[in-house]
Scaffold this motif. Structure first.
Motif, mmCIF file in Angstrom:
data_model
loop_
_atom_site.group_PDB
_atom_site.id
_atom_site.type_symbol
_atom_site.label_atom_id
_atom_site.label_comp_id
_atom_site.label_asym_id
_atom_site.label_seq_id
_atom_site.Cartn_x
_atom_site.Cartn_y
_atom_site.Cartn_z
ATOM 1 N N ARG A 275 -6.002 -2.958 -11.858
ATOM 2 C CA ARG A 275 -6.714 -1.232 -11.660
ATOM 3 C C ARG A 275 -7.583 -1.719 -10.852
ATOM 4 O O ARG A 275 -7.237 -2.519 -10.054
ATOM 5 N N SER A 276 -7.460 -0.004 -9.916
ATOM 6 C CA SER A 276 -8.831 -0.798 -8.640
ATOM 7 C C SER A 276 -9.719 -1.161 -8.926
ATOM 8 O O SER A 276 -10.243 -1.457 -10.152
ATOM 9 N N ASP B 52 -12.711 -0.622 -8.334
ATOM 10 C CA ASP B 52 -14.078 0.510 -9.079
ATOM 11 C C ASP B 52 -13.859 0.666 -10.427
ATOM 12 O O ASP B 52 -14.530 0.916 -11.849
ATOM 13 N N GLU B 53 -12.495 1.290 -10.335
ATOM 14 C CA GLU B 53 -12.007 1.690 -11.659
ATOM 15 C C GLU B 53 -12.397 0.383 -13.300
ATOM 16 O O GLU B 53 -13.064 0.480 -13.479
ATOM 17 N N ARG C 141 -8.083 -5.945 0.413
ATOM 18 C CA ARG C 141 -7.565 -5.346 -0.971
ATOM 19 C C ARG C 141 -8.599 -4.944 -1.813
ATOM 20 O O ARG C 141 -9.325 -5.373 -2.286
ATOM 21 N N ASP C 142 -7.212 -4.074 -2.484
ATOM 22 C CA ASP C 142 -8.696 -3.243 -3.796
ATOM 23 C C ASP C 142 -7.954 -3.730 -5.226
ATOM 24 O O ASP C 142 -8.075 -1.642 -6.291
ATOM 25 N N THR C 143 -6.759 -4.067 -5.237
ATOM 26 C CA THR C 143 -6.558 -3.960 -7.069
ATOM 27 C C THR C 143 -6.885 -5.530 -6.969
ATOM 28 O O THR C 143 -6.819 -6.970 -7.124
#
Length: 646
Positions: free
Chosen positions: A594-595, A597-598, A621-623
């Motif tokens: 997931r990202s 933030d999530e 990156r964001d995952t």
């Protein structure tokens, strides 16, 4: 003979709860008793419907409606209704008991009132009626008998027995209910009852307070009703010269014959009263009225009546205009004896001529002597106690002397409401018949009782309260404060301070010591025995909350405390400790893929903290590539989950 001794309710326990102690008043529809609520141990008033009316379903329904209506009127100037019920044919209301008198009692004893006193009474009456009008009800039977004045000066409106919804015209039988001296024209003509009929009645009551007499009087109720319909209420200044113009205007607008010309509710009239009062000078408000004439009216007119209605009917009389006839109940008609059938009387002239002038003179003297003797036996040797309430002792003595009466015992009594040096009461009472030359005892006001507030510093709270009560004062609000010198639970001081003079009955606030201040130590995270020892060393007591809680601390350690660490408590106060059940274990959700933030939102919603491990390239990156602890593992609530972003 005291007829109350024959009252079957006296001494009876009504409905297994209310002990009937004394009869207070008898009205047209019910009798009012002073009673004791044996369940709550309080004195109250019982209004019991006359047994003959209790057989009438319509009257019973009206009685019950009063209880429901007044119970909805939570207003300090409305007599409160506590309960309603029936016991073996006795239908009753249990109501607030107001120790004091009615406005009618005041008018009978004093006659006309000063404008200030009249407005002081009228304003709370209008406030009470305004509350009823806002709730959608009309009183319909406003009169001095239904205005109660407590010994403490409070004014309350009573007897909502005729209260009806605003859109109701008459009762279920088509009858008009009320008291003839205070009925509005539209009540008489059409049975209409909206808030303006209460406004009209208040206008009549104001006139009566200012002048000491009713505006419309007559030899029969029919004449009074006719005058309500055809004559305006005169200005009070016509009877009491010198009354201010705004008072005339108030009476005129409140008692206007056309309902549309009156204020629409009691609240609107109250606003006008306050505006008029503000425009009056102290001299106008304190104008002294003339000697009262209030005791002369026919008291039968003060009873609430059921009048066949509408009470106006039109009869044709030949070719002339129709004649309006005011109908009244048959019981109010005056019976007449006709002369038909009586034998003609013989002329005395022939016999007198034979006896001569001497016989005529002797006959006249005999008649005069006999008549004078009868008059003396029945009336001539009696007089009435004159109005003396609120008169100075000197004025009271002069009035008694003018009435041919002596002054008896003169005693003095404290009073919060009657001016010092003036008469509170007499024995026999004002208006009672006494023999000429008899003595009348006077009770003179010593003014309000003034007492000194005693010094109760250092005394335990219960002893301080008793000391205040013994002095005639009331213990008031209790506040607590820290004190280095006064033991916990004892009084630090009073407000007003000791030695201050105040009226008896004044409430005195008390400041009670919480003891010497102690900073509450922090014992969270310690073992119970260690926490107890530390708190006791600080002069505090310990209580263990039986309910354990989850926390970050190990099982058995102190998880929470009240008061909190750093707060101040009094020496000897109790600190409550809640022990830990250990941390609450929660399953870790799977957020890989997931990202950031999530994933963070999901973990925080589950009760975890979040830490990000991005490495050198993760900042671009964001995952989430992995998490620790892993998904499906259990971790303490509030612990940190590390997210690796690669």
């Amino acid at each position: 003979m005291d007829t109350t001794l024959q009252d079957p309710l006296l001494g009876r326990l009504l409905d297994g709860r209310y002990r009937v102690d004394a009869r207070i008043a008898v009205g047209g529809m019910a009798t009012v008793y002073r009673a004791l609520d044996t369940r709550l141990d309080r004195v109250l008033a019982l209004k019991v419907m006359h047994p003959s009316l209790a057989q009438d379903a319509a009257f019973v329904e009206r009685f019950i409606r009063e209880a429901r209506s007044v119970a909805r009127l939570a207003h300090p100037n409305v007599v409160q209704v506590f309960d309603q019920g029936a016991d073996e044919g006795y239908v009753y209301l249990a109501m607030e008991y107001v120790a004091g008198c009615t406005l009618r009692d005041v008018l009978r004893e004093r006659g006309a009132l000063q404008p200030r006193a009249a407005l002081d009474i009228l304003e709370p009456v209008l406030a009470a009626l305004g509350a009823a009008h806002r709730a959608g009800f009309v009183h319909r039977d406003m009169k001095p008998e239904n205005v109660l004045i407590g010994d403490d000066g409070r004014v309350k409106v009573a007897d909502f027995g005729l209260v009806r919804a605003v859109d109701t015209v008459t009762d279920s039988t088509g009858s008009v209910l009320g008291t003839v001296s205070y009925l509005a024209p539209e009540q008489i003509e059409r049975g209409i009852a909206d808030p303006r009929v209460d406004v009209y009645a208040c206008g009549v009551v104001l006139y009566e307070m200012l002048t000491g007499e009713k505006p419309h009087r007559g030899d029969s109720p029919a004449q009074v009703l006719y005058r309500h319909l055809n004559e305006d209420v005169p200005p009070p200044s016509a009877s009491v010269p010198g009354l201010a113009g705004p008072l005339d205007e108030l009476v005129a607008v409140a008692s206007a014959r056309a309902a549309a010309d009156r204020p629409s509710t009691a609240a609107e009239l109250l606003a006008r009263v306050r505006t008029a009062r503000a425009a009056l000078s102290d001299a106008a408000l304190d104008a002294v009225p003339p000697l009262a004439r209030a005791g002369e009216h026919d008291r039968s007119e003060d009873r609430t009546s059921v009048l066949s209605g509408p009470m106006i009917r039109t009869l044709p009389v030949g070719d002339d205009e129709p004649t309006t006839v005011v109908s009244v109940p048959a019981t109010e008609h005056t019976a007449r004896l006709g002369s038909e059938g009586l034998p003609p009387s013989r002329s005395p002239r022939r016999g007198l001529a034979r006896r001569g002038p001497l016989a005529l003179v002797m006959g006249v003297l005999l008649v005069l002597g006999l008549g004078g003797g009868i008059w003396y036996i029945n009336s001539g040797q009696f007089t009435e106690v004159p109005p003396l309430l609120a008169k100075t002792e000197s004025q009271a003595r002069d009035r008694l002397s003018d009435a041919g009466l002596e002054v008896g015992d003169v005693s003095r009594r404290f009073s919060d409401t009657v001016e010092r040096g003036t008469v509170i009461s007499t024995d026999p009472g004002v208006g009672e018949r006494v023999r000429g030359g008899d003595a009348v005892s006077l009770v003179i006001s010593s003014g309000p009782k003034v007492v000194k507030i005693p010094s109760v510093e250092g005394r335990p709270l219960d002893q301080a309260r008793k000391a205040l009560e013994d002095q005639g004062l009331k213990p008031g609000m209790v506040t607590r404060a820290f004190s280095e010198s006064v033991p916990q639970g004892s009084v630090i001081g009073t407000d007003p301070a000791a030695g201050t003079e105040r009226r008896a009955g004044t409430a005195v606030a008390l400041v009670v010591s919480k003891g010497a201040p102690v900073d509450v130590p922090d014992v969270t995270g310690t073992e119970l025995d260690e926490a107890r020892a530390e708190l006791r060393a600080a002069g505090l007591k310990v209580r263990i909350d039986p309910q354990e809680v989850h926390s970050q601390h190990e099982r058995g350690q102190v998880a929470q405390q009240s008061p909190r660490p750093g707060e101040r408590a009094g020496e000897g106060d109790t600190i409550t400790l809640a022990l830990s059940k250990g941390p609450e274990m929660i399953e870790v959700p799977d957020v890989t893929g997931r990202s950031v933030d999530e994933a963070t939102a999901t973990l925080e919603a589950a009760g975890f903290e979040v830490d990000e491990d991005r490495g050198l390239l993760g900042i671009f990156r964001d995952t989430v590539k992995s998490q620790s602890p892993s998904a499906g593992d259990k971790a303490p609530k509030g612990s940190t989950i590390t997210l690796r972003i690669r």
